[in-house]
Write a protein that holds these residues in place. Structure first.
Motif, short mmCIF file in Angstrom:
data_model
loop_
_atom_site.label_atom_id
_atom_site.label_comp_id
_atom_site.label_asym_id
_atom_site.label_seq_id
_atom_site.Cartn_x
_atom_site.Cartn_y
_atom_site.Cartn_z
N PHE A 15 -5.92 0.75 10.65
CA PHE A 15 -5.27 -0.42 11.26
C PHE A 15 -5.61 -0.52 12.74
CE2 PHE A 15 -2.11 -0.43 7.63
CZ PHE A 15 -2.49 -1.67 7.14
N HIS A 50 1.17 4.92 -7.80
CA HIS A 50 1.46 3.75 -6.96
C HIS A 50 0.14 3.08 -6.55
CE1 HIS A 50 5.86 4.69 -5.61
NE2 HIS A 50 5.77 4.22 -6.83
N GLN A 51 -0.61 2.66 -7.54
CA GLN A 51 -1.92 2.06 -7.25
C GLN A 51 -1.78 0.74 -6.51
OE1 GLN A 51 -5.02 3.47 -7.73
NE2 GLN A 51 -3.84 5.31 -8.16
N GLY A 52 -0.65 0.05 -6.70
CA GLY A 52 -0.45 -1.20 -5.97
C GLY A 52 -0.45 -0.96 -4.47
N THR A 53 0.18 0.14 -4.04
CA THR A 53 0.19 0.49 -2.62
C THR A 53 -1.22 0.82 -2.14
OG1 THR A 53 2.41 1.36 -2.90
CG2 THR A 53 1.22 2.05 -0.93
N ALA A 55 -3.86 -0.48 -3.00
CA ALA A 55 -4.70 -1.67 -2.90
C ALA A 55 -4.94 -2.07 -1.44
CB ALA A 55 -4.08 -2.84 -3.67
N ILE A 56 -4.20 -1.46 -0.53
CA ILE A 56 -4.41 -1.70 0.90
C ILE A 56 -5.83 -1.31 1.32
CG2 ILE A 56 -3.69 0.57 1.76
CD1 ILE A 56 -1.98 -0.83 3.78
N ARG A 58 -8.40 -2.34 0.15
CA ARG A 58 -9.28 -3.52 0.15
C ARG A 58 -9.36 -4.12 1.54
NH1 ARG A 58 -8.76 -7.74 -3.21
NH2 ARG A 58 -11.00 -7.85 -2.96
N GLN A 59 -8.26 -4.01 2.30
CA GLN A 59 -8.35 -4.43 3.70
C GLN A 59 -9.25 -3.50 4.49
OE1 GLN A 59 -4.88 -5.26 6.21
NE2 GLN A 59 -3.67 -4.99 4.37
N ARG A 62 -12.98 -3.91 4.37
CA ARG A 62 -13.53 -5.00 5.19
C ARG A 62 -13.79 -4.58 6.63
NH1 ARG A 62 -10.99 -10.62 3.28
NH2 ARG A 62 -11.31 -10.25 1.08
N ILE A 327 4.01 2.94 5.82
CA ILE A 327 2.72 2.34 6.20
C ILE A 327 2.92 1.05 7.00
CG2 ILE A 327 0.63 1.25 5.27
CD1 ILE A 327 0.64 3.40 3.07
N ARG A 331 1.54 0.44 10.68
CA ARG A 331 0.60 -0.66 10.93
C ARG A 331 1.00 -1.42 12.19
NH1 ARG A 331 1.21 -6.21 9.60
NH2 ARG A 331 -0.77 -7.34 9.64
N GLU B 10 3.62 -7.59 5.54
CA GLU B 10 4.09 -6.27 6.00
C GLU B 10 2.91 -5.34 6.19
OE1 GLU B 10 6.94 -4.41 6.46
OE2 GLU B 10 8.44 -5.96 6.06
N THR B 11 2.01 -5.36 5.22
CA THR B 11 0.89 -4.41 5.25
C THR B 11 -0.42 -5.06 5.65
OG1 THR B 11 0.26 -4.82 2.95
CG2 THR B 11 1.94 -3.14 3.32
N ASN B 13 -1.93 -7.35 3.76
CA ASN B 13 -2.62 -7.89 2.59
C ASN B 13 -2.50 -9.41 2.51
OD1 ASN B 13 -3.44 -5.33 1.79
ND2 ASN B 13 -1.75 -5.04 0.35
N MET B 16 -4.83 -11.00 5.04
CA MET B 16 -6.21 -10.99 4.57
C MET B 16 -6.44 -12.11 3.56
SD MET B 16 -8.30 -7.86 2.76
CE MET B 16 -7.39 -7.81 1.22
N TYR B 57 9.17 -7.43 0.59
CA TYR B 57 9.28 -6.09 1.13
C TYR B 57 10.64 -5.48 0.90
CZ TYR B 57 8.03 -1.91 3.37
OH TYR B 57 7.78 -0.59 3.58
N ASP B 92 4.43 -6.24 -6.39
CA ASP B 92 4.01 -5.06 -7.13
C ASP B 92 5.03 -4.84 -8.25
OD1 ASP B 92 3.34 -2.55 -8.06
OD2 ASP B 92 2.90 -1.76 -6.07
N GLU B 94 5.53 -2.51 -10.11
CA GLU B 94 6.15 -1.19 -10.17
C GLU B 94 7.62 -1.29 -9.75
OE1 GLU B 94 5.17 1.81 -11.10
OE2 GLU B 94 3.06 1.40 -11.49
N TYR B 95 7.90 -2.29 -8.93
CA TYR B 95 9.25 -2.40 -8.36
C TYR B 95 10.01 -3.55 -8.99
CZ TYR B 95 7.04 0.63 -5.00
OH TYR B 95 6.38 1.67 -4.41
N ALA B 125 0.16 -6.44 -7.56
CA ALA B 125 -0.74 -5.42 -7.02
C ALA B 125 -1.02 -4.32 -8.04
CB ALA B 125 -0.16 -4.82 -5.74
N SER B 126 -0.11 -4.11 -8.98
CA SER B 126 -0.34 -3.10 -10.00
C SER B 126 -1.05 -3.64 -11.22
CB SER B 126 0.99 -2.46 -10.44
OG SER B 126 1.46 -1.61 -9.42
#
Lengths: 408, 154
Positions: A15, A50-53, A55-56, A58-59, A62, A327, A331, B10-11, B13, B16, B57, B92, B94-95, B125-126
């Motif tokens: 970041f 926690h693969q969704g997390t 996915a960051i 991908r940023q 870049r 995270i 950031r 938040e992150t 994403n 982007m 979030y 996501d 998952e939540y 995201a999942s």
């Protein structure tokens, strides 16, 4: 044109690179990592399920593929290059190496007493991890943060619930074969002071093979976390007992003749208790593993709060703030420090030193293209039900990073 | 068409993704990107199309960068009748609170009288889809709806 070196390619380092290059697209930003692979905590600390997390990343791709940052993997600060050499070669150096040591629990060493970082590094195939430990019997996870929840969740999940994670074959077999009688997550503070994210507690409500009991809860009184914990109490989807306890301060451990932990003595909310315990996993925070003299550096920092250690030397993430914050919080901080770096570097005269030649002759650096070769290999090698198979040794990583050149 | 992409993140994403949508649309349209944290509800303009991209979030709350906007919407209670917007959520599964952030924004906008164009599309995201593979067709469809609407009004 100015040059910045960032040490550590985890989220805070990435970041920071992103923020600097967004503000000054023509600057040179070099991101170093001690491992041949990037992303630090995202690869080795964020839970495998926690693969969704994750996915960051991908940023972060870049930053290297579009924003022009350069990756220097397999470079260890203090061994392959000194901080002094880096500071001479760059207008600014940013320390973003995180904190990876398990904080000491003060209960002494015994067979079956394991740090959460030690365990998760082994589960997530970190090349410097030891073997997967012997987790069995009555398991107590000590700690009330999100790492403790991650450990509890992974140990409680059935194989079917680990679908699409990036756990390797060995870790998967290990998880499936644990002879666990019960899982207890134990907080030293009362429930109201627990640092779990409510959303991560609610996630446990989807576990498929557990019977959950939550003890030591006060009235919710509108508190989201207490409500979430209360909602878990009584969940019965399978045979594995999971218990939440709060307000239990560990007083000591009892071991058997072989030196293995058999009990945890605590000062509970209603007085002293002896809890059966064949494995104690401590998830009470992280500390510096001693590298880079972090604690001394940060203690002497000119403005630790704003990430400035000295002229041209900065710190971000857990290296700066200690083992707190998610995270997104890190950031926000990294982007703020990036802004400060841009302002201060532009106000200072350019450094004359060139970056070339600061690494020992013949040192094998993994560049971005090398990592992408390894990444493609790991994705293609994913076993059934998994999204990736990580290479587990540095030597194996280096071989695959350079594979293409060798084939020519 | 004059388009403003507003993101709540938040992150990073959602930021982007907002930039990806801008890159995709800007050959044919005037497209600005703004963080919701820098946008005042008093600045909504019925002449422009708003594409809102927002994550979720914590326990189903608005992401940090959208929270000041949410508070301002509640405090100012602006009249947004005539304002059109599309909404894309990031979450996501998952939540349990999957994608509540974008739902909150939809409720805030509609309560103020703004009109949602098309469906609120959500990315998981999942899941196996890339966010841009859902978001770019979504954005084009919302723009087409807005153009039809303008054509009908003309």
């Amino acid at each position: 044109m100015r040059k910045v070196a960032i040490i550590g390619s985890g989220p805070s380092g990435c970041f920071t690179a992103q923020g600097i290059l967004k503000a000054r697209p023509d600057w040179t930003v070099d991101v170093y990592d001690t491992l041949p692979v990037p992303y630090g905590l995202v690869r080795y600390g964020v839970a495998a399920d926690h693969q969704g997390t994750k996915a960051i990343t991908r940023q972060f791709e870049r930053i290297f593929e579009r924003q022009g940052a350069r990756f220097f993997g397999n470079v260890t600060l203090g061994r392959d290059v000194t901080l002094e050499a880096l500071r001479a070669a760059y207008d600014a150096v940013v320390l973003a190496t995180g904190l990876s040591g398990d904080r000491d629990h003060g209960l002494g060493r015994a067979e079956g007493v394991i740090g959460a970082g030690q365990l998760t590094r082994a589960l997530y195939d970190h090349p410097d991890a030891g073997r997967l430990p012997d987790v069995r019997g009555e398991v107590i996870v000590l700690g009330n943060g999100n790492v403790a929840v991650d450990v509890l969740r992974l140990l409680a999940k059935t194989e079917a619930e680990l679908q699409d994670s990036d756990l390797g074959a060995e870790a998967s077999a290990w998880l499936a074969g644990r002879p666990i009688d019960g899982l207890t997550i134990l907080g030293r503070s009362p429930a109201a002071a627990a640092r779990f994210d409510p959303v991560m507690i609610r996630e446990l409500g989807r576990l498929q093979g557990v019977s959950i009991r939550v003890a030591d809860l006060p009235e919710a009184g509108g508190d989201k976390l207490i409500e979430a914990l209360d909602g878990l109490d009584g969940l019965a989807t399978g045979p594995r007992p999971v218990t939440f306890r709060f307000g239990c301060r560990p007083a000591g451990i009892d071991t058997d003749a072989a030196g293995r932990i058999r009990a945890l003595r605590v000062e509970g909310p209603r007085g002293p208790e002896v809890l059966a315990c064949d494995t104690l996993i401590t998830a009470i925070g992280f500390c510096c593993d001693g590298s880079l003299g972090r604690d001394a550096l940060m203690a002497a920092a000119e403005d630790a709060e704003a990430g400035r250690i000295a002229a041209g030397l900065y710190a971000v993430g857990w290296f700066r703030r200690g083992p707190r914050g998610t995270i997104p919080e890190n950031r926000a901080e990294s982007l703020a420090v990036a802004q400060r770096i841009v302002e201060e570097v532009e106000a200072a005269p350019p450094r004359a030193g060139a970056g070339a030649g600061i690494l020992p002759a013949g040192h094998e650096v993994v560049d971005w293209a090398g990592w992408k070769r390894l990444d493609a290999h790991e994705l293609a090698a994913a076993i059934a039900g998994r999204c990736r198979t990580k290479i587990t040794t540095r030597a194996g990583m280096l071989t695959l990073c350079r594979e293409k050149e060798d084939a020519r | 068409m004059n388009i403003v992409i507003l993101y709540g993140t938040e992150t990073g994403n959602a930021e982007m993704l907002a930039e990806d949508i801008q890159a995709d649309l800007q050959a044919d349209h005037a497209v600005e990107v703004a963080n919701l944290s820098d946008f005042d509800p008093g600045d909504f303009d019925p002449e422009r199309l708003y594409l809102i991209v927002s994550s979720t979030y914590g326990d189903g709350e608005l992401p940090a960068s959208a929270q000041p906007f949410g508070a301002a919407m509640r405090a100012q209670a602006p009249d947004l009748s005539g304002v059109s917007f599309g909404l894309f959520g990031l979450g996501d599964s998952e939540y349990e609170t999957f994608n509540q952030g974008s739902l909150h924004l939809q409720e805030l906008m509609e309560a103020a009288g703004a009109a949602l164009l098309g469906e609120r599309v959500v990315h998981d995201a999942s899941g196996s889809d890339l966010a841009e593979d859902l978001a770019l067709p979504w954005a084009r469809a919302v723009v087409a709806l807005a153009e039809t609407r303008l054509g009908a009004a003309a």
